[in-house]
Design an enzyme around this catalytic site. Structure first.
Site, PDB file in Angstrom:
ATOM      1  CB  SER A  17      -0.887  -0.014   1.242  1.00  0.00           C
ATOM      2  OG  SER A  17      -1.552   1.219   1.392  1.00  0.00           O
ATOM      3  CG  ASN A  69       7.366   6.760   4.131  1.00  0.00           C
ATOM      4  OD1 ASN A  69       6.347   7.390   4.457  1.00  0.00           O
ATOM      5  ND2 ASN A  69       7.480   5.441   4.248  1.00  0.00           N
ATOM      6  CB  ILE A  71       4.212  10.018   2.953  1.00  0.00           C
ATOM      7  CG1 ILE A  71       5.429   9.363   2.300  1.00  0.00           C
ATOM      8  CG2 ILE A  71       3.270  10.636   1.929  1.00  0.00           C
ATOM      9  CD1 ILE A  71       6.096  10.095   1.204  1.00  0.00           C
ATOM     10  CG  ASN A 127      -2.160   1.700   8.033  1.00  0.00           C
ATOM     11  OD1 ASN A 127      -1.580   1.300   9.041  1.00  0.00           O
ATOM     12  ND2 ASN A 127      -1.702   2.681   7.291  1.00  0.00           N
ATOM     13  CB  CYS A 130      -3.784   4.720  13.256  1.00  0.00           C
ATOM     14  SG  CYS A 130      -4.590   6.302  13.576  1.00  0.00           S
ATOM     15  CE  LYS A 164       1.389  -2.678   5.233  1.00  0.00           C
ATOM     16  NZ  LYS A 164       1.534  -1.872   4.040  1.00  0.00           N
ATOM     17  CB  THR A 192       7.552   1.723   7.474  1.00  0.00           C
ATOM     18  OG1 THR A 192       6.492   2.465   8.068  1.00  0.00           O
ATOM     19  CG2 THR A 192       7.395   1.740   5.968  1.00  0.00           C
ATOM     20  N   GLY A 217      12.453  -1.024   2.628  1.00  0.00           N
ATOM     21  CA  GLY A 217      13.473  -1.418   1.666  1.00  0.00           C
ATOM     22  C   GLY A 217      14.363  -2.528   2.212  1.00  0.00           C
ATOM     23  N   GLY A 243       8.501  -6.520   2.767  1.00  0.00           N
ATOM     24  CA  GLY A 243       9.601  -5.867   3.458  1.00  0.00           C
ATOM     25  C   GLY A 243      10.887  -6.111   2.691  1.00  0.00           C
TER      26      GLY A 243
HETATM   27  C1  FMN Z   1       6.574   5.927   0.534  1.00  0.00           C
HETATM   28  C2  FMN Z   1       5.785   4.873   1.265  1.00  0.00           C
HETATM   29  C3  FMN Z   1       4.424   5.059   1.486  1.00  0.00           C
HETATM   30  C4  FMN Z   1       3.688   4.074   2.175  1.00  0.00           C
HETATM   31  N1  FMN Z   1       2.349   4.271   2.378  1.00  0.00           N
HETATM   32  C5  FMN Z   1       1.626   3.323   3.014  1.00  0.00           C
HETATM   33  C6  FMN Z   1       0.218   3.496   3.187  1.00  0.00           C
HETATM   34  O1  FMN Z   1      -0.390   4.483   2.719  1.00  0.00           O
HETATM   35  N2  FMN Z   1      -0.448   2.536   3.888  1.00  0.00           N
HETATM   36  C7  FMN Z   1       0.170   1.401   4.379  1.00  0.00           C
HETATM   37  O2  FMN Z   1      -0.503   0.560   4.989  1.00  0.00           O
HETATM   38  N3  FMN Z   1       1.503   1.206   4.191  1.00  0.00           N
HETATM   39  C8  FMN Z   1       2.229   2.136   3.531  1.00  0.00           C
HETATM   40  N4  FMN Z   1       3.578   1.923   3.314  1.00  0.00           N
HETATM   41  C9  FMN Z   1       4.214   0.665   3.786  1.00  0.00           C
HETATM   42  C10 FMN Z   1       4.409  -0.329   2.634  1.00  0.00           C
HETATM   43  O3  FMN Z   1       3.160  -0.733   2.085  1.00  0.00           O
HETATM   44  C11 FMN Z   1       5.184  -1.593   3.103  1.00  0.00           C
HETATM   45  O4  FMN Z   1       4.463  -2.213   4.136  1.00  0.00           O
HETATM   46  C12 FMN Z   1       6.590  -1.279   3.606  1.00  0.00           C
HETATM   47  O5  FMN Z   1       7.183  -0.233   2.859  1.00  0.00           O
HETATM   48  C13 FMN Z   1       7.534  -2.496   3.584  1.00  0.00           C
HETATM   49  O6  FMN Z   1       7.725  -2.979   2.276  1.00  0.00           O
HETATM   50  P1  FMN Z   1       8.991  -2.533   1.334  1.00  0.00           P
HETATM   51  O7  FMN Z   1      10.226  -2.686   2.149  1.00  0.00           O
HETATM   52  O8  FMN Z   1       8.929  -3.456   0.143  1.00  0.00           O
HETATM   53  O9  FMN Z   1       8.740  -1.114   0.936  1.00  0.00           O
HETATM   54  C14 FMN Z   1       4.329   2.885   2.637  1.00  0.00           C
HETATM   55  C15 FMN Z   1       5.696   2.723   2.398  1.00  0.00           C
HETATM   56  C16 FMN Z   1       6.429   3.672   1.715  1.00  0.00           C
HETATM   57  C17 FMN Z   1       7.894   3.446   1.473  1.00  0.00           C
END
Ligand code: FMN
Length: 307
Positions: A17, A69, A71, A127, A130, A164, A192, A217, A243
């Site tokens: 997401s 991040n 955001i 999610n 929160c 999640k 994250t 990442g 992840g």
């Molecule tokens: C820029 C960014 C924005 C994200 N926004 C959301 C989000 O809106 N909702 C959510 O549940 N997770 C969000 N995540 C978490 C990712 O969906 C994922 O769980 C996390 O980044 C781990 O995977 P990765 O290492 O492949 O990025 C976000 C991650 C990143 C990097």
């Protein structure tokens, strides 16, 4: 085809997401995106009841192995999402999973109810990273909070509910078990990990506008593997593992640790086609593994064995 909570998927790779903007990608790549969509299902970024501006900039800090991040979940709110985003996302050639977040169980229940009758939506992801504004506890960090959330939300929809999980708690596996016992159809992890960066020009001050942010990442891959394994030991429901996945090998490792699907997040920022590449690499690994699903074949023909 594989089946996930009754949803038929072409392969086990989905997006994380908030990490792939399918509407912007459609604008950039046109209908080619629909012909060659990188993911087997699309998970939309988090939707909240009211619109959110997100955090102050800067919102990103690059790490040697990923990023942080902050955001802050900017989004148009439920009404804006229903009016503007949902019709566009419904045109994607894959099932749509809508990710929602609220600051009380009742707010999450309202969001879930708004999607319950929508044919365009295959499943909902909660999610839970929160705080509950009433208790001050992170809804996904405490098994009791998660149970109360599910009790409020479960009666509002027959659609599959994916919780999640946050890695920022004592025991994601205990939270997963509470989610399962209170009606979750699946869990996804990891979100994250909380982290921070110091502003190089202002000693001691945080770089990110939000103060802290979420680490994602390759840096989190080993943690994701361990947590997926731990959760798999506690629950029977399907798991979406994510992840730091960058390759088919990384996806296979998460599947072997107990995941049923694999999410790709940060890697899509480097390569918007990463999902499709990783799915193809995984298929090749599986085709060449020599491992055959099902019971082992008899070493010799039966007739020879009976002699
Ligand atoms: C820029 C960014 C924005 C994200 N926004 C959301 C989000 O809106 N909702 C959510 O549940 N997770 C969000 N995540 C978490 C990712 O969906 C994922 O769980 C996390 O980044 C781990 O995977 P990765 O290492 O492949 O990025 C976000 C991650 C990143 C990097």
């Amino acid at each position: 085809m594989i089946s996930f909570c009754g949803i038929q998927l072409r392969h086990p790779i989905v997006n994380g997401s908030g990490t792939f903007d399918a509407i912007a990608a459609r604008r950039a790549f046109g209908d080619a995106l629909l012909r060659d969509f990188p993911f087997a299902a699309f998970v939309s970024k988090t939707v909240t009841l009211a619109p959110r501006q997100g955090n102050l900039p800067p919102r990103l800090w690059e790490l040697a192995a990923g990023m942080i991040n902050s955001i802050g979940l900017p989004n148009k709110g439920l009404d804006g999402y229903l009016a503007e985003d949902l019709p566009r996302l419904a045109e994607l050639p894959v099932p749509l999973i809508v990710n929602v977040m609220g600051s009380t169980p009742e707010e999450v229940a309202t969001l879930v109810a708004a999607f319950a009758g929508r044919e365009e939506v295959a499943a909902l992801e909660l999610n839970v990273s929160c705080p509950n504004v009433k208790t001050g506890l992170l809804m996904g960090a405490d098994p009791g909070e998660t149970a109360a959330l599910l009790d409020a939300v479960r009666p509002r929809t027959a659609k599959p509910l994916i919780v999640k999980l946050t890695p920022n708690c004592a025991s994601p596996a205990a939270v997963a078990a509470a989610a399962e016992q209170h009606g979750a159809d699946a869990v996804s992890l990891v979100n994250t990990l909380r982290g921070m960066a110091i502003d190089p020009r202002r000693p001691g001050q945080p770089w990110l506008g939000g103060g802290t942010g979420g680490v994602s990442g390759p840096a989190v891959r080993a943690i994701a593997l361990a947590q997926v394994r731990e959760v798999r030991e506690r629950v029977r429901v399907p798991i979406v593992g994510m992840g730091g996945v960058q390759s088919g090998r990384h996806a296979r490792d998460l599947l072997d640790a107990g995941a049923d699907l694999v999410g790709v997040g940060t890697e899509s920022f480097r390569d918007p086609r990463a999902g499709g590449r990783i799915a193809a690499e995984l298929a090749e690994i599986d085709a060449n593994s020599g491992i055959v699903a099902g019971p082992p074949k008899p070493a010799r023909p039966r007739i020879a064995q009976s002699l």
